[in-house]
Each structure stands twice: as C-alpha cells, then as structure tokens.
Design an enzyme around this catalytic site. Sequence first.
Site, mmCIF file in Angstrom:
data_model
loop_
_atom_site.group_PDB
_atom_site.id
_atom_site.type_symbol
_atom_site.label_atom_id
_atom_site.label_comp_id
_atom_site.label_asym_id
_atom_site.label_seq_id
_atom_site.Cartn_x
_atom_site.Cartn_y
_atom_site.Cartn_z
ATOM 1 N N CYS A 10 0.829 -1.195 0.000
ATOM 2 C CA CYS A 10 0.000 0.000 0.000
ATOM 3 C C CYS A 10 0.873 1.259 0.000
ATOM 4 O O CYS A 10 1.730 1.414 -0.855
ATOM 5 C CB CYS A 10 -0.961 -0.041 1.180
ATOM 6 S SG CYS A 10 -2.335 1.127 1.053
ATOM 7 N N ILE A 11 0.729 2.146 0.975
ATOM 8 C CA ILE A 11 1.487 3.392 1.026
ATOM 9 C C ILE A 11 2.866 3.213 1.660
ATOM 10 O O ILE A 11 3.756 4.057 1.497
ATOM 11 C CB ILE A 11 0.687 4.473 1.806
ATOM 12 C CG1 ILE A 11 1.300 5.866 1.644
ATOM 13 C CG2 ILE A 11 0.583 4.102 3.281
ATOM 14 C CD1 ILE A 11 1.210 6.426 0.260
#
Length: 271
Positions: free
Chosen positions: A177-178
């Site tokens: 993800c991030i």
Amino acid sequence: PLPFPPPSAMLTSRGPALCTALRRAAPGGPASLHSSARRCRAARVAVVLSGCGVYDGTEIHEASAVLVHLSRGGAEVQMYAPDVPQMHVIDHSKGQPAEAESRNVLVESARIARGKIASLAKLTTADHDAVIFPGGFGAAKNLSTFAVDGKDCKVNREVERVLKDFHKAGKPIGLCCISPVLAAKVLSGAEVTVGHEEEEGGKWPYAGTAGAIKELGAKHCVKEVTISFLAHVDTKNKVVTTPAFMCETALHHIFDGIGAMVKNVLKLTGK
C-alpha cells in the site's frame, strides 16, 4: 524399511518433528541431512504496525492478510510498533479527526496483535530473517510525516534504523500500500510499486504517490492488481512491494497481492 512414523502420525506431525524423523532415518545420521534440517527451520519475520485503523493507523485487512499468508508459509511472527503518540485520531464512522482524543501507536497496534507486541526499539536483525510493513495511513502519519510533508518527509528514527539495518544485513523487506514510501525515502535507489501513475478515472486514487516516490530518488514500477502482476521484487535491494488498497478493486485481489509479496519475502530469506 525406513523407520518413519506410521502414516497417521505423519499427518499430525509438525515441521520440526518431520525434520527429526528424517534425520533419524538417514543412513549417515544427523550430519548427512544437516542441509535438510536447516531448510525446515521456519523463517522468523517481524511485522511492523502503525496503529489500528486505515485512516490513522494500520489498514486492518492488510495486516490480517500479511499474517494469514505468513502463517500459511510456516513463518514465525513477532509484531512491533513504535511507542509514540499518533499524529491524530480519526473517527472512522465520519472520516473526520476526533479533536479531543489522543492515542498511542503501540497501544493501538496491540489490538491487531492480540496483545502480543513489542516496542519497535527492540527489533533487531539478529532475531529476524525479514521484516514486513503493512499499509494504512499510519505509515504516512505515524511511521513518517509523508501525509503532511510529501517528498520532504521525515521517517521515525526507529523505522529508519530498522530499514537500514535489514538492508545492510541483506535481509528482505516487504511493504504494501502506502508503506513503500518508507523504503523510497530511506533506501536510496530502491525499486518499489504503489500501482499506477495515473488515477484512471478513480481506480488509482492515490496515483500521485508514484511521483513523490520518484522525487525521493527511488524507481517506481507500474504494477496491476491482477494475478500476473501482484508484486514487484527489487532483487538487488531485497525489497518486495505490492499496491494493495492503493487500487479500488475487489478485496480478494488485494489479499492475493499481499500473498505474492509475502511469498517473495519468504523466498528471499532462503528458508
């Protein structure tokens, strides 16, 4: 015939018991199957959390997927989190800050870890074969200041230490993800993915992150969230990344992508 346990016992025995049986059965004794015994030892993986809840901590579905795939891969897992205050607390029912509240990242992460968690300050490469960072806005708010400062962000000093130590030791690092922005900031020249570089009508709502990753000096690799392109493996730096919830897609695609990341991290441990 070789003195293996009866079939019923084999079905219920765990990895270590099987290794013991193989060593006893070997004509040359334990030494002759030393390499087999070594391969049977489980990989020891640290999982670093950033709170509990997508908007101010760890994305819970991602953490759960990481843990399920590590369990399926036979890994031994220990969870960690920094013992620091959260940047802020989000009321997830409203998507708005809860102004009067303050929470601790380690305490909140313990919810996901079912209480079995340690301070990130205690995480060392000597105790683990790999480290994995699930995503969620906590990676950009509590493990770093990326959510506020973008390419000029600072990374929590313990997070930076862990990333640099595992990299220096040649031990794999998984991020989804991030959280790949952490590697982009700390590990110069790393190759990572957060998916696509264009929003494509809202399918990739956080596509702008790819530009920030490039500004940080890392290489961004475009990846789909489909069965053939689930994760990117930077073999030189032993960094494995997958987009996860950076894409608006079905949950099972995200689960499979995290599985591909975990599988490649375990493969890189050599265990």
